[in-house]
Design a protein around this motif. Structure first.
Motif, PDB file in Angstrom:
ATOM      1  N   ASP A   1       1.886  -0.642  14.004  1.00 36.43           N
ATOM      2  CA  ASP A   1       0.503  -0.493  13.186  1.00 36.43           C
ATOM      3  C   ASP A   1       0.116   0.906  13.060  1.00 36.43           C
ATOM      4  OD1 ASP A   1       0.047  -3.309  15.269  1.00 36.43           O
ATOM      5  OD2 ASP A   1      -0.046  -3.444  13.108  1.00 36.43           O
ATOM      6  N   LEU A   2      -0.662   0.998  11.971  1.00 37.42           N
ATOM      7  CA  LEU A   2      -0.989   2.532  11.840  1.00 37.42           C
ATOM      8  C   LEU A   2      -1.710   3.195  12.765  1.00 37.42           C
ATOM      9  CD1 LEU A   2      -0.627   4.561   9.489  1.00 37.42           C
ATOM     10  CD2 LEU A   2      -2.846   3.727   8.822  1.00 37.42           C
ATOM     11  N   GLY A   3      -1.455   4.136  13.462  1.00 37.08           N
ATOM     12  CA  GLY A   3      -2.216   4.806  14.314  1.00 37.08           C
ATOM     13  C   GLY A   3      -1.866   4.316  16.132  1.00 37.08           C
ATOM     14  N   LEU A   4      -1.202   3.276  16.027  1.00 36.31           N
ATOM     15  CA  LEU A   4      -0.784   2.504  17.240  1.00 36.31           C
ATOM     16  C   LEU A   4       0.779   2.836  17.668  1.00 36.31           C
ATOM     17  CD1 LEU A   4      -3.032  -0.562  17.172  1.00 36.31           C
ATOM     18  CD2 LEU A   4      -3.475   1.482  18.399  1.00 36.31           C
ATOM     19  N   GLY A   5       1.578   3.189  16.726  1.00 41.85           N
ATOM     20  CA  GLY A   5       2.865   3.023  17.053  1.00 41.85           C
ATOM     21  C   GLY A   5       3.495   1.780  17.465  1.00 41.85           C
ATOM     22  N   LEU A   6       4.609   2.064  17.938  1.00 45.39           N
ATOM     23  CA  LEU A   6       5.599   0.681  18.157  1.00 45.39           C
ATOM     24  C   LEU A   6       5.018   0.245  19.473  1.00 45.39           C
ATOM     25  CD1 LEU A   6       8.808   1.931  17.145  1.00 45.39           C
ATOM     26  CD2 LEU A   6       8.248  -0.200  16.375  1.00 45.39           C
ATOM     27  N   ARG A   7       4.770  -0.964  19.646  1.00 42.65           N
ATOM     28  CA  ARG A   7       4.261  -1.858  20.827  1.00 42.65           C
ATOM     29  C   ARG A   7       5.292  -3.120  21.108  1.00 42.65           C
ATOM     30  NH1 ARG A   7      -1.887  -3.396  19.999  1.00 42.65           N
ATOM     31  NH2 ARG A   7      -1.258  -3.537  18.067  1.00 42.65           N
ATOM     32  N   LEU A   8       5.917  -3.214  22.209  1.00 45.84           N
ATOM     33  CA  LEU A   8       6.801  -4.394  22.556  1.00 45.84           C
ATOM     34  C   LEU A   8       6.095  -5.641  22.666  1.00 45.84           C
ATOM     35  CD1 LEU A   8       9.751  -4.784  23.524  1.00 45.84           C
ATOM     36  CD2 LEU A   8       8.961  -4.333  25.710  1.00 45.84           C
ATOM     37  N   ILE A   9       6.550  -6.495  21.961  1.00 47.55           N
ATOM     38  CA  ILE A   9       6.063  -8.070  22.074  1.00 47.55           C
ATOM     39  C   ILE A   9       6.717  -8.900  23.177  1.00 47.55           C
ATOM     40  CG2 ILE A   9       5.230 -10.056  20.544  1.00 47.55           C
ATOM     41  CD1 ILE A   9       5.906  -8.278  18.132  1.00 47.55           C
TER      42      ILE A   9
ATOM     43  N   ARG B   1      27.205  -7.443  19.969  1.00 52.74           N
ATOM     44  CA  ARG B   1      27.237  -7.983  20.915  1.00 52.74           C
ATOM     45  C   ARG B   1      26.552  -7.440  22.114  1.00 52.74           C
ATOM     46  NH1 ARG B   1      28.590 -12.712  19.996  1.00 52.74           N
ATOM     47  NH2 ARG B   1      29.103 -13.096  22.098  1.00 52.74           N
ATOM     48  N   HIS B   2      25.472  -6.974  21.697  1.00 52.56           N
ATOM     49  CA  HIS B   2      24.631  -6.315  22.609  1.00 52.56           C
ATOM     50  C   HIS B   2      23.768  -7.395  23.479  1.00 52.56           C
ATOM     51  CE1 HIS B   2      23.657  -2.160  20.469  1.00 52.56           C
ATOM     52  NE2 HIS B   2      25.092  -2.342  20.894  1.00 52.56           N
ATOM     53  N   ASN B   3      23.569  -6.953  24.655  1.00 52.75           N
ATOM     54  CA  ASN B   3      23.022  -7.831  25.473  1.00 52.75           C
ATOM     55  C   ASN B   3      21.370  -7.963  25.649  1.00 52.75           C
ATOM     56  OD1 ASN B   3      25.123  -9.061  27.307  1.00 52.75           O
ATOM     57  ND2 ASN B   3      25.369  -7.085  28.104  1.00 52.75           N
ATOM     58  N   ALA B   4      20.770  -6.749  25.343  1.00 50.31           N
ATOM     59  CA  ALA B   4      19.192  -6.823  25.087  1.00 50.31           C
ATOM     60  C   ALA B   4      18.791  -6.859  23.731  1.00 50.31           C
ATOM     61  CB  ALA B   4      18.811  -5.608  26.109  1.00 50.31           C
ATOM     62  N   MET B   5      17.782  -7.466  23.493  1.00 49.25           N
ATOM     63  CA  MET B   5      17.184  -7.614  22.357  1.00 49.25           C
ATOM     64  C   MET B   5      15.638  -7.496  22.657  1.00 49.25           C
ATOM     65  SD  MET B   5      19.690 -10.356  20.142  1.00 49.25           S
ATOM     66  CE  MET B   5      18.873  -9.406  18.381  1.00 49.25           C
ATOM     67  N   TYR B   6      14.948  -6.903  21.570  1.00 50.88           N
ATOM     68  CA  TYR B   6      13.511  -6.719  21.721  1.00 50.88           C
ATOM     69  C   TYR B   6      12.777  -6.860  20.266  1.00 50.88           C
ATOM     70  CZ  TYR B   6      15.820  -3.575  24.999  1.00 50.88           C
ATOM     71  OH  TYR B   6      16.651  -2.904  25.938  1.00 50.88           O
ATOM     72  N   TRP B   7      11.506  -7.264  20.417  1.00 53.90           N
ATOM     73  CA  TRP B   7      10.510  -7.480  19.182  1.00 53.90           C
ATOM     74  C   TRP B   7       9.496  -6.359  19.507  1.00 53.90           C
ATOM     75  CZ3 TRP B   7      11.082  -9.327  14.571  1.00 53.90           C
ATOM     76  CH2 TRP B   7      11.923 -10.043  14.070  1.00 53.90           C
ATOM     77  N   TYR B   8       9.052  -5.601  18.320  1.00 56.84           N
ATOM     78  CA  TYR B   8       8.275  -4.720  18.437  1.00 56.84           C
ATOM     79  C   TYR B   8       7.178  -4.867  17.149  1.00 56.84           C
ATOM     80  CZ  TYR B   8      10.741  -1.821  21.592  1.00 56.84           C
ATOM     81  OH  TYR B   8      11.457  -1.070  22.682  1.00 56.84           O
ATOM     82  N   ARG B   9       6.020  -4.415  17.310  1.00 58.51           N
ATOM     83  CA  ARG B   9       5.256  -4.623  16.122  1.00 58.51           C
ATOM     84  C   ARG B   9       4.533  -3.126  15.753  1.00 58.51           C
ATOM     85  NH1 ARG B   9      -0.236  -7.823  16.078  1.00 58.51           N
ATOM     86  NH2 ARG B   9      -0.829  -6.460  14.450  1.00 58.51           N
TER      87      ARG B   9
ATOM     88  N   GLN C   1      -2.264 -10.258  13.142  1.00 59.27           N
ATOM     89  CA  GLN C   1      -0.743 -10.160  13.008  1.00 59.27           C
ATOM     90  C   GLN C   1      -0.243  -9.508  11.990  1.00 59.27           C
ATOM     91  OE1 GLN C   1      -0.161 -14.376  14.234  1.00 59.27           O
ATOM     92  NE2 GLN C   1       0.327 -13.661  16.264  1.00 59.27           N
ATOM     93  N   THR C   2      -1.003  -9.057  11.179  1.00 57.72           N
ATOM     94  CA  THR C   2      -0.494  -8.298   9.967  1.00 57.72           C
ATOM     95  C   THR C   2       0.106  -7.117  10.364  1.00 57.72           C
ATOM     96  OG1 THR C   2      -1.988  -9.344   8.142  1.00 57.72           O
ATOM     97  CG2 THR C   2      -1.162  -7.022   7.901  1.00 57.72           C
ATOM     98  N   SER C   3       1.346  -6.630  10.131  1.00 59.38           N
ATOM     99  CA  SER C   3       2.007  -5.511  10.924  1.00 59.38           C
ATOM    100  C   SER C   3       3.519  -5.601  10.246  1.00 59.38           C
ATOM    101  CB  SER C   3       2.020  -5.862  12.217  1.00 59.38           C
ATOM    102  OG  SER C   3       2.592  -4.726  12.969  1.00 59.38           O
ATOM    103  N   VAL C   4       4.047  -4.441  10.542  1.00 57.26           N
ATOM    104  CA  VAL C   4       5.568  -4.315  10.386  1.00 57.26           C
ATOM    105  C   VAL C   4       6.122  -4.824  11.650  1.00 57.26           C
ATOM    106  CG1 VAL C   4       7.297  -3.033   9.710  1.00 57.26           C
ATOM    107  CG2 VAL C   4       5.192  -2.554   8.525  1.00 57.26           C
ATOM    108  N   TYR C   5       7.196  -5.684  11.577  1.00 55.59           N
ATOM    109  CA  TYR C   5       7.676  -6.148  12.896  1.00 55.59           C
ATOM    110  C   TYR C   5       9.438  -5.618  12.859  1.00 55.59           C
ATOM    111  CZ  TYR C   5       3.678  -9.185  13.660  1.00 55.59           C
ATOM    112  OH  TYR C   5       2.495  -9.834  13.901  1.00 55.59           O
ATOM    113  N   PHE C   6       9.580  -5.022  14.019  1.00 60.78           N
ATOM    114  CA  PHE C   6      11.049  -4.685  14.079  1.00 60.78           C
ATOM    115  C   PHE C   6      11.670  -5.282  15.314  1.00 60.78           C
ATOM    116  CE2 PHE C   6      11.219  -1.132  11.101  1.00 60.78           C
ATOM    117  CZ  PHE C   6      10.150  -0.356  10.985  1.00 60.78           C
ATOM    118  N   CYS C   7      12.854  -5.616  14.897  1.00 59.14           N
ATOM    119  CA  CYS C   7      13.838  -6.295  16.111  1.00 59.14           C
ATOM    120  C   CYS C   7      14.619  -5.020  16.308  1.00 59.14           C
ATOM    121  CB  CYS C   7      14.559  -7.349  15.562  1.00 59.14           C
ATOM    122  SG  CYS C   7      15.768  -8.157  16.585  1.00 59.14           S
TER     123      CYS C   7
END
Lengths: 114, 112
Positions: free
Chosen positions: A38-46, A28-36, A85-91
């Motif tokens: 990539d190697l050497g770039l860390g997590l970036r917010l989409i 029941r969290h209010n906020a949600m996020y999508w990140y990708r 857009q090849t990457s690992v995607y984290f929600c």
């Protein structure tokens, strides 16, 4: 369901195809996020959503869209996939949108676009 | 200058060693600071928040230096299970606003 789930776990996709990555949380969290990630770039917010019915653009939104019809679900759509857009995607989700709140992550989706 | 910068390592240390990681950030108005841990091919998980006065959680100590805009993480008596990538995370707004920016991570390998 416990926490955040993502589907699929992995996917190989032809360039030009449309793809939706699913994310569901039961906290029941209010906020949600999508990140990708990539190697050497860390997590970036989409994209992000501070609450159901609202969304916002993150650092790298181009080529992606999101919707937040309810509290639990936050799907990410690639309208026409490209190899970059090849990457690992984290929600992720957090109780609120304050940056003090811990973000909880799903297990990720590994996407390969050929 | 990157918004959040970390030495990617890897840091290779023997069991029982003390190891320290530093992270620098560009936004002097940031108020939220965290260390996350990420195991290989897994999702990031919160290790600890970083408070102005510094804070300790068992073998882990986090420090914040606002004047120099850096954050540190000290791990004492390293265990094999500490092997992971450690992500420095800072908010990019002022106060508690703005989204979190993740550093690229520092990889730690603890050897027997």
């Amino acid at each position: 369901i416990a926490g955040i789930t993502q589907a699929p776990t992995s996917q190989i996709l032809a360039a030009g195809r449309r793809m939706t990555l699913r994310c569901t949380q039961d906290m029941r969290h209010n906020a949600m996020y999508w990140y990708r990630q990539d190697l050497g770039l860390g997590l970036r917010l989409i994209h992000y959503s501070n609450t159901a019915g609202t969304t916002g653009k993150g650092e790298v939104p181009d080529g992606y869209s999101v919707s937040r019809a309810n509290t639990d679900d936050f799907p990410l759509t690639l309208a026409s996939a490209v190899p970059s857009q090849t990457s690992v995607y984290f929600c992720a989700s957090s109780v609120g949108s304050s940056s003090y709140n811990e973000q909880f992550f799903g297990p990720g989706t590994r996407l390969t676009v050929l | 200058r990157k918004e959040v910068e970390q030495d990617p390592g890897p840091f290779n240390v023997p069991e029982g060693a003390t190891v320290a990681f530093n992270c620098t950030y560009s936004n002097s108005a940031s108020q939220s600071f965290f260390w996350y841990r990420q195991d290989c091919r897994k999702e990031p998980k919160l290790l600890m928040s970083v408070y102005s006065s510094g804070n300790e959680d068992g073998r882990f100590t986090a420090q914040l230096n606002r004047a120099s805009q850096y954050i540190s993480l000290l791990i004492r008596d390293s265990k094999l299970s500490d092997s992971a990538t450690y992500l420095c995370v800072v908010n990019m707004g002022s106060g508690n606003t703005g989204k979190l920016i993740f550093g690229q991570g520092t990889t730690l390998q603890v050897k027997p």
